[in-house]
Design a protein around this motif. Structure first.
Motif, PDB file in Angstrom:
ATOM      1  N   SER A  84      19.849-108.525 -70.598  1.00  0.00           N
ATOM      2  CA  SER A  84      21.200-107.979 -70.728  1.00  0.00           C
ATOM      3  C   SER A  84      22.274-108.972 -70.309  1.00  0.00           C
ATOM      4  CB  SER A  84      21.328-106.714 -69.875  1.00  0.00           C
ATOM      5  OG  SER A  84      21.133-107.023 -68.509  1.00  0.00           O
ATOM      6  N   HIS A  85      21.865-110.183 -69.929  1.00  0.00           N
ATOM      7  CA  HIS A  85      22.830-111.170 -69.450  1.00  0.00           C
ATOM      8  C   HIS A  85      22.373-112.565 -69.845  1.00  0.00           C
ATOM      9  CE1 HIS A  85      25.637-113.294 -66.865  1.00  0.00           C
ATOM     10  NE2 HIS A  85      24.621-113.946 -66.327  1.00  0.00           N
ATOM     11  N   VAL A  86      23.303-113.353 -70.398  1.00  0.00           N
ATOM     12  CA  VAL A  86      23.017-114.753 -70.721  1.00  0.00           C
ATOM     13  C   VAL A  86      23.235-115.580 -69.470  1.00  0.00           C
ATOM     14  CG1 VAL A  86      23.709-116.759 -72.086  1.00  0.00           C
ATOM     15  CG2 VAL A  86      23.618-114.503 -73.155  1.00  0.00           C
ATOM     16  N   VAL A 119      13.679-120.914 -80.911  1.00  0.00           N
ATOM     17  CA  VAL A 119      14.397-120.808 -79.640  1.00  0.00           C
ATOM     18  C   VAL A 119      15.893-121.024 -79.858  1.00  0.00           C
ATOM     19  CG1 VAL A 119      14.603-121.711 -77.299  1.00  0.00           C
ATOM     20  CG2 VAL A 119      12.357-121.627 -78.416  1.00  0.00           C
ATOM     21  N   GLY A 120      16.674-120.026 -79.458  1.00  0.00           N
ATOM     22  CA  GLY A 120      18.117-120.112 -79.578  1.00  0.00           C
ATOM     23  C   GLY A 120      18.755-120.729 -78.345  1.00  0.00           C
ATOM     24  N   PRO A 121      20.077-120.944 -78.379  1.00  0.00           N
ATOM     25  CA  PRO A 121      20.765-121.615 -77.265  1.00  0.00           C
ATOM     26  C   PRO A 121      21.015-120.732 -76.043  1.00  0.00           C
ATOM     27  CG  PRO A 121      22.328-121.097 -79.008  1.00  0.00           C
ATOM     28  CD  PRO A 121      20.968-120.744 -79.534  1.00  0.00           C
ATOM     29  N   GLU A 122      20.860-119.428 -76.174  1.00  0.00           N
ATOM     30  CA  GLU A 122      21.138-118.520 -75.054  1.00  0.00           C
ATOM     31  C   GLU A 122      19.920-118.417 -74.132  1.00  0.00           C
ATOM     32  OE1 GLU A 122      23.321-117.367 -78.767  1.00  0.00           O
ATOM     33  OE2 GLU A 122      21.181-117.497 -78.244  1.00  0.00           O
ATOM     34  N   VAL A 123      20.107-118.789 -72.876  1.00  0.00           N
ATOM     35  CA  VAL A 123      19.023-118.790 -71.896  1.00  0.00           C
ATOM     36  C   VAL A 123      19.042-117.479 -71.125  1.00  0.00           C
ATOM     37  CG1 VAL A 123      17.976-120.029 -69.967  1.00  0.00           C
ATOM     38  CG2 VAL A 123      19.326-121.290 -71.671  1.00  0.00           C
ATOM     39  N   ARG A 149       3.898-121.194 -66.428  1.00  0.00           N
ATOM     40  CA  ARG A 149       5.338-121.471 -66.454  1.00  0.00           C
ATOM     41  C   ARG A 149       5.920-120.783 -67.672  1.00  0.00           C
ATOM     42  NH1 ARG A 149       5.717-125.910 -62.731  1.00  0.00           N
ATOM     43  NH2 ARG A 149       7.729-126.664 -63.502  1.00  0.00           N
ATOM     44  N   VAL A 150       6.944-119.962 -67.467  1.00  0.00           N
ATOM     45  CA  VAL A 150       7.488-119.138 -68.548  1.00  0.00           C
ATOM     46  C   VAL A 150       9.001-119.308 -68.647  1.00  0.00           C
ATOM     47  CG1 VAL A 150       5.637-117.432 -68.460  1.00  0.00           C
ATOM     48  CG2 VAL A 150       7.635-117.137 -67.003  1.00  0.00           C
ATOM     49  N   TYR A 151       9.513-119.215 -69.871  1.00  0.00           N
ATOM     50  CA  TYR A 151      10.938-119.339 -70.142  1.00  0.00           C
ATOM     51  C   TYR A 151      11.316-118.346 -71.234  1.00  0.00           C
ATOM     52  CZ  TYR A 151      10.136-123.653 -67.584  1.00  0.00           C
ATOM     53  OH  TYR A 151       9.761-124.549 -66.614  1.00  0.00           O
ATOM     54  N   SER A 192      16.377-109.945 -81.070  1.00  0.00           N
ATOM     55  CA  SER A 192      15.034-110.444 -80.753  1.00  0.00           C
ATOM     56  C   SER A 192      15.117-111.562 -79.721  1.00  0.00           C
ATOM     57  CB  SER A 192      14.336-110.939 -82.018  1.00  0.00           C
ATOM     58  OG  SER A 192      15.052-112.010 -82.594  1.00  0.00           O
ATOM     59  N   VAL A 193      14.061-111.717 -78.938  1.00  0.00           N
ATOM     60  CA  VAL A 193      14.003-112.767 -77.913  1.00  0.00           C
ATOM     61  C   VAL A 193      12.725-113.570 -78.093  1.00  0.00           C
ATOM     62  CG1 VAL A 193      15.365-111.428 -76.257  1.00  0.00           C
ATOM     63  CG2 VAL A 193      12.855-111.308 -76.170  1.00  0.00           C
ATOM     64  N   THR A 194      12.757-114.815 -77.621  1.00  0.00           N
ATOM     65  CA  THR A 194      11.581-115.688 -77.694  1.00  0.00           C
ATOM     66  C   THR A 194      11.161-116.086 -76.289  1.00  0.00           C
ATOM     67  OG1 THR A 194      12.202-116.573 -79.862  1.00  0.00           O
ATOM     68  CG2 THR A 194      10.657-117.874 -78.553  1.00  0.00           C
ATOM     69  N   LEU A 195       9.948-115.721 -75.943  1.00  0.00           N
ATOM     70  CA  LEU A 195       9.329-116.130 -74.686  1.00  0.00           C
ATOM     71  C   LEU A 195       8.439-117.330 -74.991  1.00  0.00           C
ATOM     72  CD1 LEU A 195       8.386-115.367 -71.653  1.00  0.00           C
ATOM     73  CD2 LEU A 195       6.460-114.255 -72.815  1.00  0.00           C
ATOM     74  N   PHE A 196       8.547-118.397 -74.210  1.00  0.00           N
ATOM     75  CA  PHE A 196       7.557-119.464 -74.348  1.00  0.00           C
ATOM     76  C   PHE A 196       6.925-119.750 -72.999  1.00  0.00           C
ATOM     77  CE2 PHE A 196      11.731-121.480 -74.297  1.00  0.00           C
ATOM     78  CZ  PHE A 196      11.627-122.601 -73.487  1.00  0.00           C
ATOM     79  N   ALA A 197       5.636-119.994 -73.051  1.00  0.00           N
ATOM     80  CA  ALA A 197       4.836-120.064 -71.828  1.00  0.00           C
ATOM     81  C   ALA A 197       3.842-121.207 -71.900  1.00  0.00           C
ATOM     82  CB  ALA A 197       4.097-118.744 -71.613  1.00  0.00           C
TER      83      ALA A 197
END
Length: 549
Positions: free
Chosen positions: A49-51, A417-421, A437-439, A454-459
């Motif tokens: 809910s927050h960038v 992967v988009g620019p919003e972290v 390690r996850v992002y 949609s969101v992208t998790l990479f691990a």
């Protein structure tokens, strides 16, 4: 003791804010037995809910080392149709042309004097995307000769002896044509070791180059010098932060005199990672010239390519060094020039040209993907990978112009992967937590067909054992698309393979101009994520409904 697993409470908290719902879900966690044979079943906490940070859309960028121009004939490799196709897949991105050799190169025009009054760009070589297409036979011969040239350049690097070299308009045309026709934004590194007897940067040669590029309407940005902290070692020249800043102020004034570069980007000082006098060098530079640059650049490598090991490439303590150095740079920059953007202007796994059999193999992906995740999380705006092609062993594309594992990893990152972290945490107190390690980012909707929210998790799984990841119950109804990357060969020894598999399928070009299908595998809603040992993956949560994405 078992690890907590989140109950399904999406229905109970549907009217509430997603973050609040996640908080209450976490409170209702119940213990379940941990798997005896697996890494450990772990729960992930996702904040959607927050960038937390937002990086440049060209966050993952690439470099071509200036050593490619040491003999101009090798610049014709940039006319390879295959290489251009590979480069296009990494857009949007900056293309940095620089490195150690840039400070030993001078522009030497060979044609008739050019006119800055000629405004027609149709006949300019760098704007013609078919003029420099490399014939197959010439490409084959150049690739064979480049393999020998790369060995010579590596020997020069090892000895620390660099000869002055000249380059002509043709080399500039080839470089610009490659960047322009591949869709990359060129940053050209100028020679800072051309100096007066008073140790002031001599801009005459740079102005000659700029006038040529200006007359040809070549759109590009600029840098001045590479790792000024090592000038004394490389050339017996010492430049302090104040003088370095004065040199950049002078360059800024030169740019203002040109037709098209008065508003172009200027980046620097491309200093090595903080150590002793380098901190003073960066501070003095920023105090003098921070207003002249659009972003502050520094370089980072984890290890020495000559004495590193396989274990270093997957050691969490080694990976964590990036955060330490990054925070030192950010503290320095923000204390002197608040709000100034900070870039990793050159970076890879191992300095000294990379580590043979490591930097060019699957195991290098642990350093590369973790660097991308951690750099964005910490607030770095751009990360420029050393190199797309060139000498050394940290390239994305090998001497035969075939993609290496880090190339495929980079393409998937660009697509997914988009620019919003966003924030993500491993909800586990296990000592093995450090091996996972996850992002989390918003999914890149500009280069994909994924829906809004949609969101992208990479691990990354640094353990030999499989990890089982559980998402919060809020996402239990979402389909997840998995992109799991593993070495082409099994086991620890297989980590040094120069090939990778995506969801079990070997990644290789179908032909010289056709990509393989880079497809994910759909997981059923509510299905746990199975991340094999010594692998990394992207997971697109298609129906995350993240309000900020």
């Amino acid at each position: 003791m078992g690890q907590p697993r989140l109950r399904s409470c999406a229905g109970a908290f549907a009217p509430f804010h997603l973050c609040a719902a996640l908080f209450f879900c976490t409170l209702q966690a119940e213990a379940v037995p941990a798997l005896a044979e697996d890494f450990e079943s772990v729960n992930l906490e996702l904040g959607v809910s927050h960038v937390d940070k937002k990086v440049n859309e060209r966050f993952l960028s690439v470099a071509i080392d200036a050593d490619l121009m040491a003999q101009e004939k090798f610049m014709y490799l940039l006319g390879s149709p295959k290489l251009r196709i590979l480069a296009k897949a990494l857009t949007p991105a900056f293309l940095r042309f620089g490195g150690t050799e840039q400070d030993f190169m001078q522009f030497r025009p060979q044609r008739e004097p050019f006119s800055s009054n000629d405004h027609s760009s149709l006949h300019y070589p760098g704007h013609s995307c078919d003029r420099f297409e490399l014939p197959p036979l010439l490409e084959k011969r150049l690739k064979q000769e480049w393999a020998l040239q790369a060995s010579v350049l590596q020997h020069e690097e090892l000895l620390g002896k660099f000869d002055r070299k000249n380059f002509s308009e043709s080399a500039v045309d080839l470089l610009y044509a490659f960047a322009n026709c591949s869709g990359l934004d060129l940053i050209f590194g100028l020679n800072a070791l051309l100096r007066t007897p008073d140790n002031v940067w001599d801009s005459q040669n740079a102005e000659l180059l700029m006038n040529y590029c200006d007359s040809r309407q070549y759109i590009m940005s600029w840098e001045l010098g590479n790792e000024p902290n090592s000038y004394e070692k490389k050339a017996g020249v010492r430049v302090d932060g104040y003088q370095l800043g004065q040199d950049f102020l002078h360059l800024h004034k030169v740019l203002q005199k040109t037709r098209i570069y008065r508003s172009s980007g200027l980046y620097g000082p491309d200093v090595g990672q903080p150590r002793n006098h380098r901190k003073d060098l960066l501070t003095g530079f920023l105090e003098t010239a921070s207003n002249a640059i659009d972003a502050c650049t520094w370089h980072h490598y984890y290890v020495n390519g000559r004495d590193t090991s396989l274990e270093d490439f997957k050691d969490p303590e080694v990976l964590d060094r990036l955060a330490v150095k990054t925070n030192e740079v950010l503290e320095t920059v923000h204390s002197v020039s608040p709000g100034k953007r900070v870039w990793l202007g050159e970076t890879s796994s191992a300095y000294g040209g990379g580590a043979l059999g490591l930097s060019d193999t699957f195991v290098a992906g642990f350093m590369w993907l973790d660097k991308l995740g951690l750099a964005a999380k910490l607030g770095l705006d751009v990360v420029i990978r050393q190199v797309l092609i060139g000498s050394g062993t940290y390239h994305l594309v090998d001497d035969n112009l075939d993609p290496l594992p880090d190339y495929w990893l980079s393409v998937l990152y660009k697509r997914l992967v988009g620019p919003e972290v966003l924030k993500v945490e491993v909800a586990s107190n296990s000592k093995q937590k450090r091996l996972l390690r996850v992002y989390l980012h918003c999914t890149n909707r500009k280069s994909s067909s994924y829906r809004q929210g949609s969101v992208t998790l990479f691990a990354l799984n640094l353990s030999k054992n499989q990890a089982t990841l559980s998402l919060p119950a809020l996402f239990s109804n979402s389909t997840i698309e998995a992109y799991v990357l593993q070495s082409a060969e099994p086991g620890v020894d297989g980590l040094q393979s120069r090939a990778a598999r995506l969801n079990g399928v070997l990644l290789k070009m179908v032909d010289e101009q056709t990509f393989p299908p880079l497809q994910g595998t759909d997981l059923r809603p509510g299905e746990h994520l199975k991340l094999p040992g010594l692998s990394f993956a992207f997971y697109v949560v298609k129906q995350a409904r993240a309000p900020v994405c």
